[in-house]
Design a protein around this motif. Structure first.
Motif, PDB file in Angstrom:
ATOM      1  N   UNK A   1      19.394  35.728  43.627  1.00  0.00           N
ATOM      2  CA  UNK A   1      20.267  35.975  44.779  1.00  0.00           C
ATOM      3  C   UNK A   1      21.645  35.343  44.570  1.00  0.00           C
ATOM      4  N   UNK A   2      21.666  34.082  44.160  1.00  0.00           N
ATOM      5  CA  UNK A   2      22.951  33.401  43.932  1.00  0.00           C
ATOM      6  C   UNK A   2      23.718  34.055  42.783  1.00  0.00           C
ATOM      7  N   UNK A   3      23.019  34.473  41.745  1.00  0.00           N
ATOM      8  CA  UNK A   3      23.675  35.131  40.623  1.00  0.00           C
ATOM      9  C   UNK A   3      24.331  36.432  41.040  1.00  0.00           C
ATOM     10  N   UNK A   4      23.597  37.239  41.822  1.00  0.00           N
ATOM     11  CA  UNK A   4      24.179  38.505  42.272  1.00  0.00           C
ATOM     12  C   UNK A   4      25.304  38.282  43.276  1.00  0.00           C
ATOM     13  N   UNK A   5      25.189  37.269  44.123  1.00  0.00           N
ATOM     14  CA  UNK A   5      26.289  36.958  45.035  1.00  0.00           C
ATOM     15  C   UNK A   5      27.541  36.550  44.258  1.00  0.00           C
ATOM     16  N   UNK A   6      27.354  35.812  43.185  1.00  0.00           N
ATOM     17  CA  UNK A   6      28.484  35.428  42.334  1.00  0.00           C
ATOM     18  C   UNK A   6      29.133  36.669  41.716  1.00  0.00           C
ATOM     19  N   UNK A   7      28.317  37.578  41.203  1.00  0.00           N
ATOM     20  CA  UNK A   7      28.845  38.818  40.625  1.00  0.00           C
ATOM     21  C   UNK A   7      29.569  39.660  41.674  1.00  0.00           C
ATOM     22  N   UNK A   8      28.991  39.735  42.869  1.00  0.00           N
ATOM     23  CA  UNK A   8      29.635  40.485  43.957  1.00  0.00           C
ATOM     24  C   UNK A   8      30.984  39.870  44.300  1.00  0.00           C
ATOM     25  N   UNK A   9      31.035  38.541  44.330  1.00  0.00           N
ATOM     26  CA  UNK A   9      32.294  37.839  44.602  1.00  0.00           C
ATOM     27  C   UNK A   9      33.348  38.196  43.545  1.00  0.00           C
ATOM     28  N   UNK A  10      32.953  38.207  42.268  1.00  0.00           N
ATOM     29  CA  UNK A  10      33.896  38.575  41.207  1.00  0.00           C
ATOM     30  C   UNK A  10      34.382  40.003  41.363  1.00  0.00           C
ATOM     31  N   UNK A  11      33.476  40.924  41.687  1.00  0.00           N
ATOM     32  CA  UNK A  11      33.870  42.321  41.866  1.00  0.00           C
ATOM     33  C   UNK A  11      34.783  42.498  43.083  1.00  0.00           C
ATOM     34  N   UNK A  12      34.541  41.723  44.136  1.00  0.00           N
ATOM     35  CA  UNK A  12      35.420  41.778  45.307  1.00  0.00           C
ATOM     36  C   UNK A  12      36.830  41.316  44.930  1.00  0.00           C
ATOM     37  N   UNK A  13      36.920  40.243  44.144  1.00  0.00           N
ATOM     38  CA  UNK A  13      38.234  39.772  43.694  1.00  0.00           C
ATOM     39  C   UNK A  13      38.949  40.837  42.870  1.00  0.00           C
ATOM     40  N   UNK A  14      38.232  41.462  41.967  1.00  0.00           N
ATOM     41  CA  UNK A  14      38.827  42.518  41.147  1.00  0.00           C
ATOM     42  C   UNK A  14      39.253  43.694  42.023  1.00  0.00           C
ATOM     43  N   UNK A  15      38.382  44.087  42.965  1.00  0.00           N
ATOM     44  CA  UNK A  15      38.686  45.214  43.844  1.00  0.00           C
ATOM     45  C   UNK A  15      39.938  44.950  44.676  1.00  0.00           C
ATOM     46  N   UNK A  16      40.023  43.758  45.277  1.00  0.00           N
ATOM     47  CA  UNK A  16      41.184  43.464  46.125  1.00  0.00           C
ATOM     48  C   UNK A  16      42.459  43.274  45.313  1.00  0.00           C
ATOM     49  N   UNK A  17      42.350  42.755  44.103  1.00  0.00           N
ATOM     50  CA  UNK A  17      43.566  42.653  43.289  1.00  0.00           C
ATOM     51  C   UNK A  17      44.049  44.050  42.907  1.00  0.00           C
ATOM     52  N   UNK A  18      43.125  44.972  42.651  1.00  0.00           N
ATOM     53  CA  UNK A  18      43.516  46.359  42.370  1.00  0.00           C
ATOM     54  C   UNK A  18      44.114  47.008  43.618  1.00  0.00           C
ATOM     55  N   UNK A  19      43.507  46.734  44.775  1.00  0.00           N
ATOM     56  CA  UNK A  19      44.020  47.304  46.027  1.00  0.00           C
ATOM     57  C   UNK A  19      45.431  46.775  46.321  1.00  0.00           C
ATOM     58  N   UNK A  20      45.651  45.481  46.099  1.00  0.00           N
ATOM     59  CA  UNK A  20      46.987  44.916  46.285  1.00  0.00           C
ATOM     60  C   UNK A  20      47.980  45.561  45.326  1.00  0.00           C
ATOM     61  N   UNK A  21      47.542  45.819  44.109  1.00  0.00           N
ATOM     62  CA  UNK A  21      48.405  46.470  43.131  1.00  0.00           C
ATOM     63  C   UNK A  21      48.785  47.873  43.602  1.00  0.00           C
TER      64      UNK A  21
END
Length: 189
Positions: free
Chosen positions: A153-173
């Motif tokens: 659970x913690x591992x997947x939450x960490x991965x989800x957090x990384x993907x959210x960061x990537x998604x929002x940085x792309x959205x900001x771009x």
């Protein structure tokens, strides 16, 4: 000018991971900016190629060292396939033993901060802790570390957090104005 100084420094110190990261960054930025600034991108690419050629021509040992590194990578892959790891392959040993730890404690993990305490029971062979003079503190992979200490659970939450960061940085771009657009593109890449 600062960029070229950094490039020369990285080539001279031969940091493979930093050179790879810089190459990926340059490639992604070039793709994003080639339509907007074709002459500028062409200037940078020609400048980079020129610097690399000059460094190789003036320091012939540099080319030999890079060829040596490529041969070492091929030998390392062969050792991994054959299961013949040794001390120079310590990171691979850390990864494989951490994956074994994850499979043994997949539900809840070994607990926060417990990786370094539990890891020794999986053996210190082929790690920097093998001789007992150094302590292995983490597996050099934050993703494996979060799975090992927190479970699936913690591992997947960490991965989800990384993907959210990537998604929002792309959205900001995508939604930014001209001046900030380059900054967000660099953050995204």
């Amino acid at each position: 000018i600062i960029f070229f100084i950094i490039l020369i420094s990285l080539i001279i110190i031969q940091s493979k991971s930093a050179l790879l990261a810089l190459s990926v960054l340059i490639f992604l930025i070039s793709i994003g900016l080639i339509k907007r600034y074709p002459r500028k991108i062409l200037f940078y690419i020609i400048g980079i190629i020129t610097i690399v050629i000059i460094l190789i021509m003036t320091n012939y040992k540099l080319l030999d060292q890079y060829n040596n590194e490529i041969n070492q990578i091929a030998k390392k892959i062969e050792r991994i396939d054959d299961g013949r790891l040794h001390v120079n392959d310590s990171r691979i040993a850390l990864y494989s033993k951490t994956i074994k730890m994850i499979s043994d404690h997949y539900l809840c993990g070994v607990g926060p901060g417990q990786w370094k305490n539990i890891f020794g029971s999986y053996g210190l062979t082929n790690t920097i802790g093998q001789k007992g003079k150094k302590i292995v503190q983490r597996p050099h992979s934050d993703i494996l570390w979060s799975f090992a200490e927190g479970g699936i659970l913690a591992g997947f939450l960490y991965l989800i957090f990384l993907f959210i960061l990537i998604f929002y940085s792309y959205k900001l771009y995508k939604n930014s104005k001209h001046k900030l657009r380059l900054f967000y593109y660099i953050v995204f890449s």
